[in-house]
Design a protein around this motif. Structure first.
Motif, PDB file in Angstrom:
ATOM      1  N   LEU A 190     -53.543  54.581 -18.736  1.00  0.00           N
ATOM      2  CA  LEU A 190     -54.164  53.304 -18.395  1.00  0.00           C
ATOM      3  C   LEU A 190     -55.677  53.361 -18.611  1.00  0.00           C
ATOM      4  N   ALA A 191     -56.288  54.509 -18.329  1.00  0.00           N
ATOM      5  CA  ALA A 191     -57.720  54.660 -18.571  1.00  0.00           C
ATOM      6  C   ALA A 191     -58.028  54.473 -20.056  1.00  0.00           C
ATOM      7  N   GLN A 192     -57.181  55.013 -20.922  1.00  0.00           N
ATOM      8  CA  GLN A 192     -57.380  54.829 -22.365  1.00  0.00           C
ATOM      9  C   GLN A 192     -57.211  53.365 -22.765  1.00  0.00           C
ATOM     10  N   ILE A 193     -56.282  52.670 -22.116  1.00  0.00           N
ATOM     11  CA  ILE A 193     -56.098  51.239 -22.380  1.00  0.00           C
ATOM     12  C   ILE A 193     -57.360  50.469 -21.989  1.00  0.00           C
ATOM     13  N   VAL A 194     -57.946  50.823 -20.841  1.00  0.00           N
ATOM     14  CA  VAL A 194     -59.188  50.167 -20.408  1.00  0.00           C
ATOM     15  C   VAL A 194     -60.295  50.410 -21.427  1.00  0.00           C
ATOM     16  N   LEU A 195     -60.409  51.643 -21.908  1.00  0.00           N
ATOM     17  CA  LEU A 195     -61.452  51.957 -22.882  1.00  0.00           C
ATOM     18  C   LEU A 195     -61.218  51.250 -24.215  1.00  0.00           C
ATOM     19  N   ALA A 196     -59.964  51.077 -24.585  1.00  0.00           N
ATOM     20  CA  ALA A 196     -59.655  50.464 -25.887  1.00  0.00           C
ATOM     21  C   ALA A 196     -59.686  48.942 -25.847  1.00  0.00           C
ATOM     22  N   TYR A 197     -59.183  48.338 -24.764  1.00  0.00           N
ATOM     23  CA  TYR A 197     -59.012  46.882 -24.709  1.00  0.00           C
ATOM     24  C   TYR A 197     -59.837  46.205 -23.610  1.00  0.00           C
ATOM     25  N   ASP A 198     -60.152  46.946 -22.546  1.00  0.00           N
ATOM     26  CA  ASP A 198     -60.905  46.415 -21.407  1.00  0.00           C
ATOM     27  C   ASP A 198     -60.328  45.090 -20.911  1.00  0.00           C
ATOM     28  N   PRO A 199     -59.018  45.047 -20.611  1.00  0.00           N
ATOM     29  CA  PRO A 199     -58.413  43.772 -20.183  1.00  0.00           C
ATOM     30  C   PRO A 199     -58.892  43.360 -18.799  1.00  0.00           C
ATOM     31  N   HIS A 200     -58.866  42.066 -18.547  1.00  0.00           N
ATOM     32  CA  HIS A 200     -59.242  41.556 -17.229  1.00  0.00           C
ATOM     33  C   HIS A 200     -58.131  41.750 -16.197  1.00  0.00           C
ATOM     34  N   VAL A 201     -56.885  41.788 -16.657  1.00  0.00           N
ATOM     35  CA  VAL A 201     -55.718  41.947 -15.787  1.00  0.00           C
ATOM     36  C   VAL A 201     -54.681  42.790 -16.518  1.00  0.00           C
ATOM     37  N   VAL A 202     -53.966  43.620 -15.772  1.00  0.00           N
ATOM     38  CA  VAL A 202     -52.818  44.351 -16.302  1.00  0.00           C
ATOM     39  C   VAL A 202     -51.585  43.905 -15.525  1.00  0.00           C
ATOM     40  N   VAL A 203     -50.538  43.526 -16.239  1.00  0.00           N
ATOM     41  CA  VAL A 203     -49.269  43.156 -15.615  1.00  0.00           C
ATOM     42  C   VAL A 203     -48.223  44.172 -16.045  1.00  0.00           C
ATOM     43  N   LEU A 204     -47.542  44.764 -15.080  1.00  0.00           N
ATOM     44  CA  LEU A 204     -46.521  45.757 -15.376  1.00  0.00           C
ATOM     45  C   LEU A 204     -45.171  45.080 -15.608  1.00  0.00           C
TER      46      LEU A 204
END
Length: 315
Positions: A241-255
Motif C-alpha cells: 500500500l505504501a508503494q501504491i501511495v508513492l505511485a498514485y497518491d490516491p485520496h481514498v482507498v477502497v478494499l
C-alpha cells in the motif's frame, strides 16, 4: 442527439456472468445472471450474446454494452493474456462481440469496473481520486481520477498485484520465491491475496495452509501461529500500500475481494503502510466497499456510459 437512457454492464466471473441495465442515474433497472461457460469460446460468446438479446427483448432497448472481464488484455493485439475463464486466454473477445451484437462494446477488467462503481455513489463517491484495491483469490485494482477510469498506455494502470515484492521482505521473513500465474516470480499477488495468505500459513506452519476465515477464527481464539501469519501478511500488504501511495497518491482507498471482509485491515493497515512511507506522508482513508461484488456489473455499465460521453477539453 438525446443521451441514451439505458446502458448494459456485464460482470464476468469464474462461475457466473451478471448483466445489469442501468439508467442515467446509475440505478439498476434490470438484472440477469447465468453460469459462466469457461472452457469453450464459442459457447461463452453465445451465452453472452444471449443475455444481451434477452435484455433487449424484455426492455425494448438496444443499449451500448460495458464488459468487466478478469485478467489482463494485450494492448497491441486485444488478446486476453490471463484470466480465470480459460476459454478467453489468447482470444480477442471485443471484435467478436461488436460484430455479433452490432453495437458499441467497451471493455475493462473486473477490478477496474469495481473501482469505477465505488467512485460513483459508492464508498469513494466525490473523491478527487481513488484506488480500488482488490485482495481476493488474486490481487488487482482500478484507479479512478476525476470520476473517470485511468487506464494507462497498456490499459494496466493499477495492476499492483504484479509488482515484485521487495527482496528485503523476502529475506526478513525468509519467504520462498513463489511462481505467479502471470509467468513471473515473487509478484505481490502471490503473498498478499487470499491465496497468498494461505501460502504464508503453509510456509510458516509446514502444513497445507488454511483459509483466511479459518485463520481468523484461530487468531481470535488466541492461536499464536495464526496471529504471526496475519502479522506477516499485514506488513507485506502495508508495504504494498505504501508503494501504491508513492505511485498514485490516491485520496481514498477502497478494499474489495474476500479479504476486504477482515475487520482488522481497516484498523491496522494505515499504520502498517505508514511504517513503509517517508515520515510526514499520510495514508489515505481505507474504506470497505458499498457495493461489493454487486458493483462489477454496475461499473461495467458506467464504463459504457462514459465511453458514450468522451472527455472534451475546455476552450
Amino acid at each position: 442527439m438525446p443521451a441514451p437512457d439505458i446502458f448494459y454492464g456485464i460482470d464476468i466471473g469464474g462461475t457466473k456472468m451478471e448483466l445489469v441495465a442501468c439508467d442515467a442515474a446509475l440505478q439498476v433497472r434490470y438484472r440477469q445472471r447465468v453460469p459462466t461457460p469457461t472452457h469453450d469460446f464459442d459457447v461463452f460468446v453465445n451465452a453472452l450474446c444471449g443475455m444481451v438479446r434477452q435484455a433487449d427483448e424484455e426492455l425494448g432497448e438496444r443499449a451500448a454494452l460495458g464488459l468487466g472481464v478478469p485478467g489482463i488484455i494485450d494492448a497491441a493485439t486485444g488478446a486476453h493474456l490471463s484470466a480465470n475463464v480459460p476459454c478467453l486466454t489468447g482470444r480477442q473477445l471485443l471484435p467478436v462481440l461488436r460484430r455479433r451484437l452490432e453495437r458499441d462494446v467497451t471493455l475493462g477488467n473486473d477490478c477496474q469496473c469495481f473501482a469505477l462503481s465505488e467512485a460513483h455513489g459508492g464508498a469513494a463517491h466525490a473523491a478527487a481520486s481513488m484506488f480500488g484495491l482488490i485482495i481476493g483469490t488474486g490481487a488487482g485494482a482500478g484507479f479512478v481520477a476525476d470520476g473517470r477510469l485511468v487506464r494507462g498506455r497498456n490499459g494496466v494502470a493499477g495492476e499492483w498485484g504484479h509488482w515484485p515484492i521487495a527482496p528485503s521482505l523476502l529475506k526478513q521473513y525468509q519467504l520462498p520465491i513463489l511462481p505467479c500465474a502471470c509467468g513471473r516470480q515473487a509478484c505481490l499477488e502471490c503473498y498478499v491475496s487470499g491465496s497468498g495468505l494461505r501460502k504464508l500459513h503453509a510456509h510458516l506452519s509446514g502444513t497445507a495452509g488454511m483459509s483466511a476465515e479459518e485463520l481468523a477464527t484461530l487468531r481470535d481464539s488466541g492461536d499464536t501461529l495464526a496471529s504471526a501469519v496475519f502479522a506477516v501478511h499485514l506488513d507485506l500488504l502495508g508495504a504494498a500500500l505504501a508503494q501504491i501511495v508513492l505511485a498514485y497518491d490516491p485520496h481514498v482507498v477502497v478494499l474489495g475481494g474476500g479479504l476486504s471482509q477482515l475487520p482488522h485491515l481497516y484498523r491496522a493497515l494505515p499504520a502498517a503502510a505508514a511504517a513503509h512511507l517517508i515520515p510526514g506522508m499520510s495514508v489515505p482513508p481505507i474504506l470497505p466497499p458499498w457495493f461489493g461484488d454487486a458493483g462489477g456489473a454496475r461499473g461495467a455499465a458506467l464504463l459504457a456510459a462514459q465511453a458514450a460521453q468522451p472527455i472534451t477539453e475546455e476552450a
